[in-house]
Design an enzyme around this catalytic site. Structure first.
Site, PDB file in Angstrom:
ATOM      1  N   GLY A   8       1.060  -7.680   1.613  1.00  0.00           N
ATOM      2  CA  GLY A   8       1.071  -6.461   0.794  1.00  0.00           C
ATOM      3  C   GLY A   8       2.366  -6.373   0.006  1.00  0.00           C
ATOM      4  N   GLY A  11       2.905  -4.075  -3.204  1.00  0.00           N
ATOM      5  CA  GLY A  11       2.659  -2.634  -3.109  1.00  0.00           C
ATOM      6  C   GLY A  11       3.919  -1.790  -3.210  1.00  0.00           C
ATOM      7  N   GLN A  12       3.760  -0.520  -2.865  1.00  0.00           N
ATOM      8  CA  GLN A  12       4.850   0.461  -3.035  1.00  0.00           C
ATOM      9  C   GLN A  12       6.122   0.036  -2.285  1.00  0.00           C
ATOM     10  OE1 GLN A  12       4.339   4.083  -0.889  1.00  0.00           O
ATOM     11  NE2 GLN A  12       5.876   5.188  -2.043  1.00  0.00           N
ATOM     12  N   ILE A  35      -2.792 -10.068  -2.683  1.00  0.00           N
ATOM     13  CA  ILE A  35      -4.218 -10.285  -2.901  1.00  0.00           C
ATOM     14  C   ILE A  35      -4.438 -10.483  -4.402  1.00  0.00           C
ATOM     15  CG2 ILE A  35      -5.174  -9.152  -0.847  1.00  0.00           C
ATOM     16  CD1 ILE A  35      -5.466  -6.583  -2.568  1.00  0.00           C
ATOM     17  N   TYR A 143      -6.408   8.241   7.628  1.00  0.00           N
ATOM     18  CA  TYR A 143      -5.093   7.602   7.474  1.00  0.00           C
ATOM     19  C   TYR A 143      -4.299   7.743   8.773  1.00  0.00           C
ATOM     20  CZ  TYR A 143      -0.446   6.766   5.413  1.00  0.00           C
ATOM     21  OH  TYR A 143       0.804   6.289   5.118  1.00  0.00           O
ATOM     22  N   LYS A 147      -3.146   5.098  11.648  1.00  0.00           N
ATOM     23  CA  LYS A 147      -1.717   4.911  11.960  1.00  0.00           C
ATOM     24  C   LYS A 147      -1.455   5.038  13.466  1.00  0.00           C
ATOM     25  CE  LYS A 147      -0.028   3.966   7.936  1.00  0.00           C
ATOM     26  NZ  LYS A 147       0.289   2.548   7.666  1.00  0.00           N
TER      27      LYS A 147
END
Ligand code: SER
Length: 318
Positions: A8, A11-12, A35, A143, A147
């Site tokens: 990832g 990402g952010q 990806i 979410y 988590k």
């Protein structure tokens, strides 16, 4: 940590963490895993190795780990809270089936694993203020459900197989580099973009809604410091509360107004984002992180605001 894989990585968090890790451990030692729909560009692509590495594909993860002699995996693949709520099964597939894949590869090839948790791992029954490290976690969002499961599964792999899993519960993260996209706390980032562009900001989160927030440089340092921490000092593993500041929309608006007095804000509350925010705590206590690995945030709201405004001015106006 000698050879690191960031899953990832575009990402952010990954887009900045990968570069920071390359600075610390050397460019060739940090693999940018991505990806195909989110290819690395610019410095991320040019400064070191990159590999397609989909968290839902266990063979791909194992291949990259073997090829680059990886000993540490930062598993950052995830959907943020609003996007996840729209696609709960995908959120689970990436967050939990994906984590399972990572943990299995880590078990077989003796890698340490960092997988972020979040303030979203708490729910309405959690104490609202100064949330202790060990407390009730009954989240009402997918979410949050994913988590909490991340935390439990990571602890399980440590206890059962000795996999060196570690994690933090991130607050809302604010950065001028890669916009978040699809989270509940995104407003705290977007508001700075509006301020610098000279636009009025319409806030999707209601007045008086407090959430914990953190400036990205602190968040990146937390990742590195926790993974470098002396394991004998760690009583907890998955996941540590970390904190830097807690504010509501008026708080960040006033912090910006101090430097941009003409800035304006109104409200158009988004019911989904508001429901998420209402189910999350106002503030966390990070005493355990302070005691077990000397965690300390460097940026408060004012210091972050000065830096965000300056960096965004450079990025958007020059
Ligand atoms: N920033 C995340 C979100 O808003 C919470 O950790 O979804």
């Amino acid at each position: 940590m000698k050879n690191i894989l960031v899953i990832g990585a575009t990402g952010q968090i990954g887009s900045e963490l990968t570069l920071k890790l390359r600075e610390i451990y050397g460019n060739t030692h940090v693999v940018c895993g991505y990806i195909p729909s989110a290819k690395p560009r610019g410095e991320l692509r040019e400064s070191g190795p990159f590999e397609i590495c989909d968290v839902t594909n266990p063979e791909q993860i194992a291949t990259v780990v073997l090829k680059h002699h990886v000993d540490t995996i930062y598993n950052l693949a995830a959907l943020l809270s609003v996007v996840a709520e729209g696609r709960p099964q995908l959120a689970w597939k990436i967050g939990i089936d994906g984590l399972w894949n990572v943990l299995e590869v880590a078990r077989e090839h003796e890698c340490a694993v960092f997988t972020p948790s979040s303030i979203g791992s708490f729910g309405p029954e959690t104490p609202r203020n100064n949330v202790p490290q060990d407390t009730i976690q009954r989240p009402t969002t997918i979410y949050g459900v994913s988590k909490v499961t991340t935390e439990l599964l990571s602890d399980y792999y440590y206890r059962k197989y000795g996999v060196d899993t570690r994690s933090v519960r991130f607050p809302g993260l604010i950065s001028y580099v890669t916009p978040p996209g699809g989270g509940t706390t995104d407003y705290a980032c977007d508001i700075y973009y509006s301020a610098v562009r000279g636009e009025k900001f319409t806030c999707p989160i209601g007045k008086g809604t407090y959430m914990d927030m953190m400036y990205m440089p602190d968040a990146l340092r937390a990742c590195v410091e926790l993974m470098e921490a002396d394991p004998y000092r760690l009583i907890h593993r998955n996941a540590f509360n970390i904190a830097a500041m807690s504010f509501d929309p008026e708080g960040v608006f006033n912090a910006i107004k101090k430097y941009k007095p003409e800035f304006e804000m109104d409200y158009d509350v988004d019911p989904l984002k508001q429901a998420n925010a209402d189910s999350w705590p106002n503030s966390l206590s990070d005493v355990a992180a302070q005691q077990e690995w000397d965690w300390k945030a460097e940026y408060d709201l004012d210091k972050m605001t000065v830096d965000m405004l300056a960096k965004l001015r450079e990025k958007l106006i020059r």
